[in-house]
Design an enzyme around this catalytic site. Structure first.
Site, mmCIF file in Angstrom:
data_model
loop_
_atom_site.group_PDB
_atom_site.id
_atom_site.type_symbol
_atom_site.label_atom_id
_atom_site.label_comp_id
_atom_site.label_asym_id
_atom_site.label_seq_id
_atom_site.Cartn_x
_atom_site.Cartn_y
_atom_site.Cartn_z
ATOM 1 N N LYS A 252 0.801 -1.217 0.000
ATOM 2 C CA LYS A 252 0.000 0.000 0.000
ATOM 3 C C LYS A 252 0.837 1.273 0.000
ATOM 4 C CE LYS A 252 -3.864 -2.146 2.248
ATOM 5 N NZ LYS A 252 -4.708 -2.262 3.422
ATOM 6 N N ARG A 253 1.937 1.215 0.677
ATOM 7 C CA ARG A 253 2.695 2.457 0.800
ATOM 8 C C ARG A 253 3.295 2.918 -0.527
ATOM 9 N NH1 ARG A 253 5.728 -1.314 3.281
ATOM 10 N NH2 ARG A 253 7.766 -1.806 2.405
#
Length: 492
Positions: A252-253
């Site tokens: 996600k990052r």
RNA sequence: GGCCCCAUCGUCUAGCGGUCAGGACAUCACCCUUUCAAGGUGAAUACACGAGUUCGAAUCUCGUUGGGGUCACCA
């Protein structure tokens, strides 16, 4: 056969999660089994409001339907772990009663301390099993004092645990490398280890397919199944999706970050927002780690179901080949969708861009645009001019082609205007229009690209567009002439 | 670092002892052509390395190297 997808409601669904869900779903569908959605919300701290809807929305967009899950009872519910707490507590107690687990009263501070000391001695980190052999009296005393505690698995100190993975075969672990993992947290919630075993047992899950990062804890889970004396499911650990550059797992990052100038998409919703078709995304995903069998890469989901075989999944991790999705999305747009269907999907995109969509006109331009867009979103730049309320004229600079000057270009436009204005409205069609254009070429001693290029820019307001004469036909005589006139005026 | 997994063109992959190592995306060239595309044709590019086993290894074994994952009262 019963398979499941068990995400945590910690935010929007990740494309890696989609892949796991898809393969589990494919496995169940291939065997005519059931596919279950279970929400693993045992970490109160990480819970994000609204996540469950985000997850189900994403699955439904992709056509991954579930037979049982939240709001869809199949007799094995509830399907949300926080609603099953008593069950976990009961079986945790059972493990203690049967000497398979023990209460641990160690504080987080002590755990930290232990790890620090181990680190100083260059030993691998881990719990030192301080509470494993507490006397009954000590336990009673701690309990009486109301000391918070967790319940830990009593793993065998020696021997080996052997697992079978459907994708890679036998995997062997030495028990002395295993931890006395926490099963029940001090807040009464179970950890993943305990919860998934209990749920998979009572939900009669026959095949657990999950991401590769779970492989290291497989022995713990196997030990747990054995402790309970329950029949184990088959396990299949799916390879991990890596970043497009092959460095590190897609997470996600990385979302939204630019990599080599390219956008990295990781959330299911981002794919939707970027104009990808769900059919293409699904087709694309099935080609990573699995293949159709012959050399075909484009196939519909029913064909994939018919052929899917979990044991044929490639065990190697793979970089996420996003550029192939661009190609595949284009294939779907130009070959798999009817004009009506394509128009239907394009309409909201045009409207979101603030354009007023004339449905007839939209349908008419389908043949002009379908081979020119790779993403649904491309329609706005390519053909938005068909729907602008007020025409956005080009600049004089755009109008004048290389090797031509302002006067020459204006004269060409004036000549065009003169010749096209005598064409009747019913004759204002691609073929006659092209014939006239060709006449202009020979009469003015110019070449095709000069004449057609100038007309294109004049009529569309942009240099890259749909084909000139088709566009003029759709725009109609009045509108076309009006735009040519605007261009003439621009060059005065 | 310990443990586990993995290793074929840049990328996704086929291959499961004998193939000119195949396909796809991307790249490049040419063709077609009213821009851009699409389409067509073609080019270039891979078995990480080293030992074995075998008449014969991309395929089997071991080691090396490299990559990934995991070591939480997160999943």
């Amino acid at each position: 056969m019963r398979t499941r997808f068990a995400p945590s409601p910690t935010g929007p669904l990740h494309i890696g999660g989609v892949r796991s869900a898809l393969f589990s779903w494919l496995l169940a569908r291939h065997h005519g089994g059931k596919f279950i959605l279970r929400i693993e919300d045992t970490d109160q701290k990480r819970f994000v409001e609204g996540s469950i809807d985000l997850i189900t929305d994403a699955l439904s967009w992709l056509g991954i339907d579930y037979d049982e899950g939240p709001g869809k009872d199949g007799g094995y519910g509830p399907y949300i772990q926080s609603e099953r707490l008593p069950l976990y507590q009961k079986w945790a107690q059972w493990l203690i009663d049967n000497d398979k687990a023990y209460r641990c009263f160690c504080t987080p501070e002590r755990l930290d301390q232990v790890n620090k000391e181990k680190e100083a001695r260059k030993e691998p980190p881990g719990y030192d099993r301080f509470c494993r052999n507490l006397s009954q009296a000590e336990i009673e005393k701690n309990l009486a004092e109301g000391k918070p505690h967790v319940i830990r698995l009593k793993v065998p100190l020696e021997g080996q645990t052997t697992g079978q993975d459907l994708i890679r075969g036998e995997v062997v672990f030495d028990n002395n490398t295993l931890q006395d993992a926490v099963l029940l947290k001090s807040d009464g919630y179970p950890t993943y280890h305990l919860a998934h075993v209990i749920d998979d047992h009572f939900m009669e899950i026959s095949h657990v397919t999950r991401a590769n990062e779970w492989l290291p804890s497989l022995p713990l889970h196997l030990l747990l199944w054995e402790a309970f004396g329950w029949e184990k499911p088959y396990y299949a650990h799916l390879p991990v999706l890596l970043n497009p550059n092959g460095k590190g797992k897609l997470s996600k990052r990385h979302s939204g970050f630019s990599e080599d100038g390219k956008k990295v998409l990781v959330l299911a919703k981002e794919f939707k927002d970027a104009g990808y078709l769900p059919e293409a995304v699904v087709n694309f995903l099935t080609n990573i780690g699995w293949n159709f069998g012959d050399e075909r890469e484009i196939f519909d989901i029913q064909e994939a179901i018919a052929r899917f075989d979990i044991s044929a999944v490639n065990p190697a991790n793979s970089a996420f080949p996003i550029e192939k999705l661009d190609w595949m999305n284009g294939v779907y747009i130009r070959e798999k969708l009817s004009s009506e269907e394509l128009a239907k999907r394009l309409r909201p995109i045009l409207e979101n861009a603030g354009l007023e969509v004339n449905v007839d006109r939209l349908l008419k331009i389908m043949p002009l645009i379908r081979e020119r867009i790779k993403s649904l979103n491309d329609i706005v730049d390519l053909a938005g001019f068909f729907f602008h309320e007020t025409f956005k004229p080009p600049t004089a600079e755009m109008l004048i082609p290389k090797k031509m000057d302002k006067d020459g270009t204006r004269k060409l436009l004036e000549a065009s205007h003169a010749r096209y204005s005598v064409v009747s409205e019913t004759e204002f069609l691609t073929t006659p229009l092209l014939t006239i254009g060709a006449g202009l070429v020979s009469d003015l001693g110019l070449n095709n690209s000069q004449v057609f290029g100038v007309l294109r820019v004049a009529v569309t307001g942009q240099s890259i567009s749909t084909p000139t004469f088709e566009t003029m036909e759709i725009l109609g005589k009045d509108e076309s002439l009006k735009r040519i006139q605007i261009a003439v005026d621009l060059l005065k």
